[in-house]
Design a protein around this motif. Structure first.
Motif, PDB file in Angstrom:
ATOM      1  N   CYS A  75       0.836  -1.200   0.000  1.00  0.00           N
ATOM      2  CA  CYS A  75       0.000   0.000   0.000  1.00  0.00           C
ATOM      3  C   CYS A  75       0.875   1.255   0.000  1.00  0.00           C
ATOM      4  O   CYS A  75       1.902   1.308   0.666  1.00  0.00           O
ATOM      5  CB  CYS A  75      -0.900  -0.022   1.226  1.00  0.00           C
ATOM      6  SG  CYS A  75      -1.905   1.463   1.384  1.00  0.00           S
ATOM      7  N   CYS A  96      -0.430   4.507   0.527  1.00  0.00           N
ATOM      8  CA  CYS A  96      -1.115   5.658   1.132  1.00  0.00           C
ATOM      9  C   CYS A  96      -0.114   6.409   2.018  1.00  0.00           C
ATOM     10  O   CYS A  96       0.906   5.839   2.415  1.00  0.00           O
ATOM     11  CB  CYS A  96      -2.342   5.201   1.921  1.00  0.00           C
ATOM     12  SG  CYS A  96      -1.968   4.521   3.540  1.00  0.00           S
ATOM     13  N   CYS A 129       1.034   4.627   5.256  1.00  0.00           N
ATOM     14  CA  CYS A 129       1.912   3.482   5.031  1.00  0.00           C
ATOM     15  C   CYS A 129       3.301   3.950   4.593  1.00  0.00           C
ATOM     16  O   CYS A 129       4.305   3.423   5.045  1.00  0.00           O
ATOM     17  CB  CYS A 129       1.313   2.540   3.999  1.00  0.00           C
ATOM     18  SG  CYS A 129      -0.073   1.590   4.643  1.00  0.00           S
TER      19      CYS A 129
END
Ligand SMILES: [Zn+2]
Length: 152
Positions: free
Chosen positions: A6, A8, A11
């Motif tokens: 991930c 994002c 993260c």
């Protein structure tokens, strides 16, 4: 087919922090000390906040005996927060017992060298460390020539 991790912002921040902690603390001994210090600072801070909230709560309760109902909600909120923090403190205390066991282990210098080697593979330096230090020095120097004066 490999699954992409991930990307994002949360993260990404975690990956950066994860790699930084490997890069800056690449031996077993350093990881032990880092995690011990981290656990203890967490315990100290949570413990002090809990104490402070308990003091506030008893002050509010003392005032409430004189019939002031306005404080009712904050007493409930304080009680809930104190309960949650006390749970955290209990968990941290349990972790400390485990961490003590981890802290007791010591390995020989060649095993520590292996830790450093693997750390270098897991989290290679993104930038040359000398360059980062130089960069910081430049930014901290007040009389470093301003780029805009060159273009005028
Ligand atoms: Zn994510």
């Amino acid at each position: 087919m490999t699954e992409e991790p991930c990307q994002c912002p949360d993260c990404q921040r975690f990956y950066r922090e994860h790699d930084r902690l490997i890069r800056e603390f690449p031996t077993l001994k350093q990881q032990q000390e880092l995690n011990w210090a981290s656990l203890q600072s967490f315990r100290t801070l949570c413990g002090k906040v809990t104490e402070d909230l308990q003091k506030k709560l008893s002050e509010l309760e003392a005032h409430n005996k004189e019939g002031n109902e306005d404080n009712h909600l904050s007493i409930t909120q304080l009680n809930e927060s104190i309960n949650e923090l006390e749970n955290i403190n209990a968990y941290l205390f349990s972790i400390e017992a485990l961490m003590e066991k981890i802290f007791e282990t010591k390995v020989s210098d060649n095993i520590e060298a292996k830790f450093k080697e693997i750390a270098g593979e897991l989290a290679p330096d993104p930038l040359n460390i000398d360059r980062i230090i130089l960069n910081r020095l430049f930014h901290q120097t007040p009389d470093f020539p301003d780029k805009s004066t060159n273009t005028n």
